[in-house]
Design a protein around this motif. Structure first.
Motif, PDB file in Angstrom:
ATOM      1  N   SER A 156       0.832  -1.210   0.000  1.00 34.43           N
ATOM      2  CA  SER A 156       0.000   0.000   0.000  1.00 34.43           C
ATOM      3  C   SER A 156       0.865   1.259   0.000  1.00 34.43           C
ATOM      4  O   SER A 156       0.584   2.225  -0.712  1.00 34.43           O
ATOM      5  CB  SER A 156      -0.915  -0.015   1.228  1.00 34.43           C
ATOM      6  OG  SER A 156      -1.660   1.185   1.313  1.00 34.43           O
TER       7      SER A 156
ATOM      8  N   TRP B  28       2.563   1.663  -3.334  1.00 39.77           N
ATOM      9  CA  TRP B  28       1.619   2.129  -4.354  1.00 39.77           C
ATOM     10  C   TRP B  28       1.514   3.666  -4.364  1.00 39.77           C
ATOM     11  O   TRP B  28       1.258   4.266  -5.389  1.00 39.77           O
ATOM     12  CB  TRP B  28       0.250   1.502  -4.124  1.00 39.77           C
ATOM     13  CG  TRP B  28      -0.414   1.139  -5.414  1.00 39.77           C
ATOM     14  CD1 TRP B  28      -1.416   1.789  -6.060  1.00 39.77           C
ATOM     15  CD2 TRP B  28      -0.084   0.008  -6.236  1.00 39.77           C
ATOM     16  NE1 TRP B  28      -1.742   1.157  -7.226  1.00 39.77           N
ATOM     17  CE2 TRP B  28      -0.937   0.037  -7.367  1.00 39.77           C
ATOM     18  CE3 TRP B  28       0.833  -1.031  -6.135  1.00 39.77           C
ATOM     19  CZ2 TRP B  28      -0.890  -0.896  -8.368  1.00 39.77           C
ATOM     20  CZ3 TRP B  28       0.869  -1.983  -7.129  1.00 39.77           C
ATOM     21  CH2 TRP B  28       0.020  -1.910  -8.226  1.00 39.77           C
TER      22      TRP B  28
ATOM     23  N   LYS C 180       5.542  -1.817  -9.486  1.00 36.07           N
ATOM     24  CA  LYS C 180       4.388  -1.945  -8.586  1.00 36.07           C
ATOM     25  C   LYS C 180       3.544  -3.161  -8.968  1.00 36.07           C
ATOM     26  O   LYS C 180       3.127  -3.953  -8.114  1.00 36.07           O
ATOM     27  CB  LYS C 180       3.526  -0.687  -8.651  1.00 36.07           C
ATOM     28  CG  LYS C 180       4.160   0.557  -8.051  1.00 36.07           C
ATOM     29  CD  LYS C 180       3.226   1.748  -8.220  1.00 36.07           C
ATOM     30  CE  LYS C 180       3.817   3.017  -7.655  1.00 36.07           C
ATOM     31  NZ  LYS C 180       2.932   4.174  -7.846  1.00 36.07           N
TER      32      LYS C 180
ATOM     33  N   ALA D 132       2.686  -6.534  -6.783  1.00 39.47           N
ATOM     34  CA  ALA D 132       1.311  -6.961  -6.520  1.00 39.47           C
ATOM     35  C   ALA D 132       1.105  -8.407  -6.983  1.00 39.47           C
ATOM     36  O   ALA D 132       0.484  -9.220  -6.276  1.00 39.47           O
ATOM     37  CB  ALA D 132       0.326  -6.032  -7.231  1.00 39.47           C
TER      38      ALA D 132
ATOM     39  N   TYR E 245      -5.103  -3.963  -6.600  1.00 37.90           N
ATOM     40  CA  TYR E 245      -3.856  -3.554  -7.260  1.00 37.90           C
ATOM     41  C   TYR E 245      -3.693  -4.082  -8.677  1.00 37.90           C
ATOM     42  O   TYR E 245      -2.791  -3.645  -9.390  1.00 37.90           O
ATOM     43  CB  TYR E 245      -2.654  -4.025  -6.418  1.00 37.90           C
ATOM     44  CG  TYR E 245      -2.673  -3.476  -5.017  1.00 37.90           C
ATOM     45  CD1 TYR E 245      -2.487  -2.117  -4.780  1.00 37.90           C
ATOM     46  CD2 TYR E 245      -2.884  -4.321  -3.921  1.00 37.90           C
ATOM     47  CE1 TYR E 245      -2.497  -1.614  -3.481  1.00 37.90           C
ATOM     48  CE2 TYR E 245      -2.892  -3.828  -2.625  1.00 37.90           C
ATOM     49  CZ  TYR E 245      -2.708  -2.470  -2.406  1.00 37.90           C
ATOM     50  OH  TYR E 245      -2.728  -1.966  -1.145  1.00 37.90           O
TER      51      TYR E 245
END
Length: 618
Positions: free
Chosen positions: A483, A486, A495, A499, A522
C-alpha cells in the motif's frame, strides 16, 4: 609396579621431548645464522655508481650550486662506494646548505678513508666549522686544538689561521686576506642555510646580505633569495614570499630564478582566489604555460614537483577529470615518496570515480573495465572505494547483477563518501535477495534498519526490500508495505510485479481473501489467468469466494470458455441444473478445438448414454 612403569614412561616422553626441542633449536639457530650471513652479505655488497651522477656532482660543486649537489647525492644508493674526494664535495655542500650534522658524518668517513692526507685535514676543518655553527664551541675548540702542531697545520696553515682569526678571536694574527675572505664567505653562506633549516628567516635574510657584502658575488644573490622566498612560501607566508619573488624579478630578470619567481607569483594569485572559476582564463593559461616550461626546462628542480602538483589541482578545480587522472599518474610515477602523495592519490580517486557515470552514459564501459584492470594497483593504493561503488551502482542500474556484485564487494572495507553508505548496503541486500542468499539478505536488512531505518522512511528501494523481506515472513505486513509502495513514485511496472508476487504468495499460503483483495485493488487490469488460478484454488476450498470471483470474472470476460465450463461444472455440483444445459450448449457451439468444447461434447455423449441406459432399465 604400576607406579614404576608410569615413571619410566614419563622419563621416555621427557627424553623424546628434549630431543625434539634440541632439534628445533638447532634448526632455528642454523636458519638464524644463515639469515644473519645473508644480511651481512647484502649489507656489505657494493652497488655500482652511475658515473653520470658523479660527473654532475663535480660540475654543480664547481659552480657552487650546493643544493644541486645534495639533490644528486640523494639519488645515489646508500651502499654505493664513492671516492673520498667525491664524499668531501658532498660533505662541503651539506655544510653550505645548513645540514651541518650530516656534513660532519660524511667528514668522518672522508677522514677515515684518507688518514694522513691533506683531504683528511680538510674534512676535520669542515667538522670544526660545522660544530662552531651549531654553537658547540667547546667541541669545536677541542677538535681544533687536536689539529695544531700536526701535519694538518703544516699543510693548511692559512686555513687554520683564518679559523683562529674568525672563530677563536685571534685578531692579532696576520692572515692571507684571500683565505680569510673565502673562509668568512663559507661561514656566512653556511650560516644562511642553517638559519633556513631552523626557521630563523629574519636571521637568514641578514646572512644573505653579509655573504653578498663579503663575496661581492652579486649574481649568487638570486639563488639565495629564491631559497628564502621558497621557505616563506612553504610556511604559508605568501605576502613575504611575494616580496622576495618580486625582488628577484626586478634585480635578476631573465634568469632561471626570475622565471621560477614569476611562476610562483601566478601560483599565489591562484591560491588567493576564493572562487577559482572567476579567475581570468588568461591567468589559468599562463600558469599552465609556466608549469609546462618548468617540466621541460627544469625537471630536476624541487619546484618541478610543486608545479606538477599544482597542475593536478588546477584540473581538479576545473573538473577536467581525464587530465586530473593523467597528471596524477605522472606525478605518482615521478615522485613516489612525495609529501603530497596522499593528496594526489585522493585527487586521482575522485577523478576516476567521477568519470564512471559519464562513460556509462557514453556507452564506453570497456574503458572503465580497462581502468579497473590496468590501474588496479593505483586504485588499491588510493583505497578508492568510491570507484568500485559507482561501478557497482551503474551495473546495478542496468540489472547486471553479477557485475554489480563484483564491484560493490570490491568497495567493501574501503572508504567512500558517507552519503552513499545506506544506498551501498541496500544494493548489497538486494543482490543477496536476487542470489537467494536469504541469510545474508536478512543480516544486511537488519543493519540497514538499525542504522538508517528512520532516515530512509519511504525510500522506494528500502520499501521494496522491506516488501520482499515481508513476502517470505509476514504477508499482512507485505500487504501494508504494498500500500505504501503504491503511493510512492516507484515505476508502475515494478508496482504491478510486486502486486503479482503478493497475489501468488497469498495463494501459496492459502490466504485466498488476501489474494482476492490484491487482485481487485492492485491488479485491475489483470488477465483471465489470475482469475482462473484463484478460481481453481477456491473451487472446493472457499465456495462463497469462488462464486463472487466467478461473477466478477464473467463480467470482465463474458465469452471465455474456461469460465463457462467452470460455471457449468459448479452448478451441476450444487444441483442447480436450470442453466447447465444452456452452458454446455454454448461450449459445444464454441469454435475451435479447445479443451472446454471437447469436454462439453463428451458431457453430451455421456448424457445420452445415461438416458439410454435408464430407458433400457425402466
Amino acid at each position: 609396579m604400576g607406579g614404576r612403569s608410569s615413571i619410566i614412561k614419563f622419563v621416555q616422553v621427557l627424553i623424546v621431548f628434549t630431543l625434539v626441542v634440541n632439534a628445533i633449536s638447532l634448526f632455528a639457530q642454523s636458519r638464524k645464522d644463515g639469515l644473519i650471513r645473508g644480511l651481512i652479505f647484502n649489507a656489505t655488497q657494493e652497488v655500482a655508481v652511475d658515473e653520470k651522477l658523479i660527473s654532475e656532482i663535480d660540475k654543480a660543486y664547481r659552480i657552487k650550486d650546493y643544493e644541486k649537489v645534495v639533490r644528486i647525492y640523494q639519488q645515489i644508493p646508500p651502499r654505493a662506494r664513492l671516492s673520498a674526494e667525491d664524499l668531501f664535495k658532498v660533505a662541503d655542500s651539506l655544510f653550505q646548505t645548513g645540514e651541518s650534522e650530516r656534513a660532519r658524518d660524511l667528514g668522518d668517513r672522508v677522514a677515515s678513508l684518507r688518514r694522513g692526507t691533506v683531504l683528511a685535514c680538510r674534512a676535520q676543518l669542515l667538522k670544526v666549522k660545522a660544530l662552531y655553527l651549531e654553537a658547540k664551541e667547546r667541541e669545536a675548540q677541542r677538535l681544533f686544538q687536536g689539529l695544531l702542531g700536526t701535519f694538518c697545520e703544516e699543510e693548511l696553515r692559512d686555513e687554520i689561521d683564518a679559523l683562529r682569526y674568525l672563530i677563536f678571536g685571534r685578531k692579532d694574527l696576520v692572515v692571507d686576506s684571500r683565505v680569510l675572505k673565502r673562509t668568512a664567505e663559507e661561514l656566512s653562506r653556511a650560516r644562511f642555510g642553517l638559519y633556513l633549516r631552523q626557521g630563523k628567516l629574519k636571521e637568514a635574510e641578514r646572512a644573505i646580505y653579509d655573504y653578498l657584502n663579503l663575496s661581492g658575488e652579486y649574481l649568487l644573490g638570486r639563488s639565495l633569495f629564491f631559497r628564502l622566498a621558497e621557505t616563506y612560501f612553504e610556511k604559508g607566508d605568501l605576502q613575504t614570499a611575494k616580496k622576495f619573488y618580486q625582488l628577484i624579478i626586478t634585480e635578476w630578470d631573465h634568469t632561471k630564478e626570475a622565471f621560477l619567481s614569476k611562476f610562483r607569483l601566478y601560483q599565489i594569485a591562484y591560491e588567493r582566489a576564493t572562487v577559482k572559476e572567476l579567475l581570468p582564463q588568461k591567468t589559468i593559461d599562463d600558469l599552465l604555460m609556466y608549469i609546462a616550461q618548468i617540466k621541460s626546462k627544469y625537471p630536476e628542480e624541487p619546484i618541478a614537483e610543486s608545479a606538477l602538483f599544482l597542475s593536478v589541482r588546477i584540473f581538479f578545480d576545473r573538473k577536467d577529470w581525464e587530465r586530473v587522472r593523467e597528471r596524477a599518474k605522472e606525478f605518482l610515477s615521478l615522485y613516489p615518496e612525495s609529501r603530497s602523495k596522499l593528496q594526489v592519490l585522493d585527487y586521482y580517486c575522485k577523478a576516476t570515480s567521477a568519470i564512471v557515470p559519464l562513460l556509462f552514459l557514453r556507452g564506453d564501459v570497456g574503458k572503465l573495465l580497462n581502468i579497473s584492470g590496468n590501474e588496479q594497483a593505483l586504485l588499491e593504493e588510493s583505497n578508492c572505494g568510491a570507484f568500485y561503488y559507482f561501478m557497482g551502482s551503474e551495473f546495478y542500474r542496468y540489472r547486471l547483477w553479477e557485475m554489480s556484485a563484483y564491484f560493490l564487494l570490491r568497495a567493501f572495507g574501503k572508504p567512500f563518501p558517507e552519503e552513499y553508505h545506506q544506498d551501498y548496503y541496500l544494493k548489497l541486500a538486494s543482490l543477496s535477495n536476487e542470489g537467494k542468499d536469504y541469510e545474508t539478505f536478512e543480516e544486511l536488512m537488519k543493519l540497514v534498519e538499525k542504522r538508517w531505518g528512520r532516515v530512509l522512511g519511504n525510500n522506494t528501494e528500502y520499501l521494496s526490500l522491506q516488501f520482499k523481506r515481508a513476502l517470505r515472513r509476514d504477508l499482512e505486513r507485505a500487504s501494508k508495505l504494498l500500500s505504501e509502495i503504491w503511493k510512492s513514485p516507484t515505476h508502475a511496472k515494478v508496482k504491478e510485479d510486486f502486486a503479482q508476487s503478493l497475489f501468488l504468495r497469498a495463494i501459496e499460503e492459502k490466504k485466498y481473501g488476501l489474494a482476492s483483495s490484491v487482485l481487485r485493488t492492485y491488479l485491475p487490469g489483470a488477465g483471465i489467468e489470475n482469475y482462473l488460478i484463484l478460481l481453481f484454488e477456491t473451487f472446493l476450498k472457499d465456495p462463497n469466494l469462488f462464486e463472487s470471483l466467478l461473477e466478477e470474472a464473467k463480467r470482465r470476460f463474458p465469452d471465455n470458455s474456461k469460465l463457462v465450463w467452470l460455471e457449468a461444472y459448479h452448478l451441476e455440483r450444487k444441483g442447480d441444473l436450470r442453466r447447465v444445459p444452456e452452458l454446455w450448449k454454448r461450449l459445444e457451439e464454441s469454435e475451435g478445438g479447445n479443451l472446454e468444447r471437447e469436454l462439453a461434447l463428451q458431457h453430451e455423449i455421456m448424457k445420452k448414454l445415461v438416458e439410454r441406459a435408464r430407458n433400457l432399465i425402466y
